[in-house]
Motif scaffolding. Structure first.
Motif, PDB file in Angstrom:
ATOM      1  N   VAL A  78      -3.356  55.367   5.337  1.00 42.08           N
ATOM      2  CA  VAL A  78      -2.839  56.731   5.405  1.00 42.08           C
ATOM      3  C   VAL A  78      -3.733  57.488   6.382  1.00 42.08           C
ATOM      4  N   GLY A  79      -3.122  58.183   7.326  1.00 40.36           N
ATOM      5  CA  GLY A  79      -3.919  58.963   8.273  1.00 40.36           C
ATOM      6  C   GLY A  79      -3.016  59.623   9.279  1.00 40.36           C
ATOM      7  N   VAL A  80      -3.617  60.181  10.317  1.00 40.61           N
ATOM      8  CA  VAL A  80      -2.842  60.863  11.341  1.00 40.61           C
ATOM      9  C   VAL A  80      -3.522  60.679  12.695  1.00 40.61           C
ATOM     10  N   VAL A  81      -2.701  60.556  13.734  1.00 41.84           N
ATOM     11  CA  VAL A  81      -3.231  60.500  15.106  1.00 41.84           C
ATOM     12  C   VAL A  81      -2.395  61.434  15.983  1.00 41.84           C
ATOM     13  N   GLY A  82      -2.911  61.753  17.156  1.00 47.35           N
ATOM     14  CA  GLY A  82      -2.136  62.537  18.116  1.00 47.35           C
ATOM     15  C   GLY A  82      -1.355  61.586  19.020  1.00 47.35           C
ATOM     16  N   VAL A 117       0.755  56.210   8.573  1.00 49.23           N
ATOM     17  CA  VAL A 117       0.030  56.910   9.650  1.00 49.23           C
ATOM     18  C   VAL A 117       1.009  57.820  10.387  1.00 49.23           C
ATOM     19  N   ALA A 118       0.766  59.123  10.315  1.00 49.00           N
ATOM     20  CA  ALA A 118       1.638  60.085  10.995  1.00 49.00           C
ATOM     21  C   ALA A 118       1.201  60.221  12.455  1.00 49.00           C
ATOM     22  N   ILE A 119       2.189  60.404  13.339  1.00 44.48           N
ATOM     23  CA  ILE A 119       1.866  60.642  14.761  1.00 44.48           C
ATOM     24  C   ILE A 119       2.300  62.064  15.086  1.00 44.48           C
ATOM     25  N   GLU A 120       1.322  62.907  15.354  1.00 39.22           N
ATOM     26  CA  GLU A 120       1.574  64.344  15.564  1.00 39.22           C
ATOM     27  C   GLU A 120       1.839  64.600  17.049  1.00 39.22           C
ATOM     28  N   LYS A 121       3.051  64.992  17.354  1.00 40.67           N
ATOM     29  CA  LYS A 121       3.390  65.237  18.773  1.00 40.67           C
ATOM     30  C   LYS A 121       2.572  66.416  19.307  1.00 40.67           C
ATOM     31  N   VAL A 135      -6.058  66.472  14.942  1.00 41.57           N
ATOM     32  CA  VAL A 135      -4.911  66.526  14.022  1.00 41.57           C
ATOM     33  C   VAL A 135      -5.310  66.412  12.547  1.00 41.57           C
ATOM     34  N   PHE A 136      -6.530  65.959  12.255  1.00 40.12           N
ATOM     35  CA  PHE A 136      -6.952  65.875  10.847  1.00 40.12           C
ATOM     36  C   PHE A 136      -7.210  67.253  10.244  1.00 40.12           C
ATOM     37  N   ALA A 137      -7.448  68.264  11.124  1.00 37.10           N
ATOM     38  CA  ALA A 137      -7.790  69.597  10.607  1.00 37.10           C
ATOM     39  C   ALA A 137      -6.635  70.194   9.800  1.00 37.10           C
ATOM     40  N   SER A 138      -5.390  69.840  10.140  1.00 39.65           N
ATOM     41  CA  SER A 138      -4.251  70.450   9.436  1.00 39.65           C
ATOM     42  C   SER A 138      -3.379  69.382   8.762  1.00 39.65           C
TER      43      SER A 138
END
Ligand code: AMP
Length: 301
Positions: free
Chosen positions: A46-50, A71-75, A102-105
């Protein structure tokens, strides 16, 4: 094999050691730990990347059997970046900058398939995110938590709260001293056990790791390495191999935990031999088993 979920940073690391440097290399606590766990079980992260995060990094994890559907990909967002260096004392990373990006939000929503996990590793990341992930898992058999000085300094209250909800707390020696405000590791472990975890593991870099449980303790040696090029990710690969071994076996007792600590030490020792994930990418199970046996023999007396 029991289901294992890992939350933690996915990062682009810029690292300098006396033996070389890398810029924007694949790193992060979830990355190192899931890769290490994948030798023993099939973790889901679980995580997020740009969208500056190279696709090939996610493919590399998938090729190891790691489930990255969480894993979310933040556009338009920027991937977490950490920059640090080591001097000849490679036990301590000196942070130059931490950019949460992107982890800040990030607000994690676990895929349904993750919620029945038996094993959870709350790897190094904001303790509020660790709590959000833990609370979405229905009935974990074993939850392990790691952290670092950045979160002790910035989110101490939230960190202490999530420590109260896990089975095993993992810290390095300087973090244990800082969090429990004592120079004495035995006292720090006793204070940590009072918060709720059944076991406390204190990593001592090149000097091995200590396990404190109520009424017993154990000491895992470290491996006398000749080649250390970059210790980044050693803590995460220790933890990943440890929980990966437990999840692969379905174990959680003290005896399993002691073996798991040795597998953790073995994989972490390999990780230090090269930059980033390079050594783990070449690592094989026979190499792991051979070094595990060496660990057994250096302890016999
Ligand atoms: P370690 O296993 O302790 O050497 O962890 C190294 C990894 O931690 C690096 O790949 C970094 O990207 C990651 N990292 C550094 N600072 C933080 C932080 N504040 N939160 C989460 N991960 C971090």
């Amino acid at each position: 094999m029991a289901r294992l979920v890992i939350v933690g940073s996915l990062a682009l690391d810029t690292v300098k050691t006396p033996f070389g440097e890398v810029k924007d290399a694949l790193g992060g606590a979830a990355t190192f730990s899931s890769y290490a766990a994948s030798f023993f079980s099939r973790p889901s992260i679980v995580g997020v990347v740009g969208n500056d995060f190279p696709q090939q990094h996610l493919r590399l994890l998938q090729q190891r059997g790691i489930d990255v559907s969480g894993v979310a990909i933040e556009k338009g967002g920027k991937t977490f970046r950490w920059s640090g260096y080591y001097e000849y004392d490679m036990n301590e990373a000196k942070t130059v900058s931490t950019d949460l990006g992107v982890f800040a939000s990030f607000s994690p929503r676990l895929p349904d398939g993750y919620k029945a996990a038996d094993y959870v590793f709350l790897a190094n990341i904001d303790p509020e995110l660790q709590m959000q992930v833990l609370s979405q898992i229905k009935k974990p058999k074993l939850a392990l938590l790691d952290t670092m000085n950045y979160w002790i300094n910035n989110k101490r209250r939230q960190l202490l709260e999530v420590i109260g909800k896990v089975d095993i707390l993992l810290l390095n020696d300087s973090e244990a001293r800082q969090l429990f405000e004592t120079p004495n590791l035995v006292k720090a472990a006793a204070a940590a056990l009072k918060l709720g975890p059944k076991h406390i593991i204190i990593k001592k870099g090149e000097h091995g790791a200590l396990l404190f449980s109520n009424g017993s303790h154990f000491s895992a040696p470290s491996y006398p390495l000749e080649t250390i090029r970059d210790p980044t990710g050693c803590g995460d690969s220790f933890a990943g191999a440890l929980i990966g071994y437990l999840a692969g076996k379905g174990g959680s007792g003290e005896k399993d935990l002691r073996k798991a600590m040795i597998y953790g030490s073995v994989v972490a020792s390999f990780n230090a031999e090269d930059f980033g994930l390079e050594r783990m990418k070449r690592l094989t199970m026979p190499e792991i088993e051979k070094r595990y046996e060496e660990f057994e023999s250096i302890r016999k007396f």
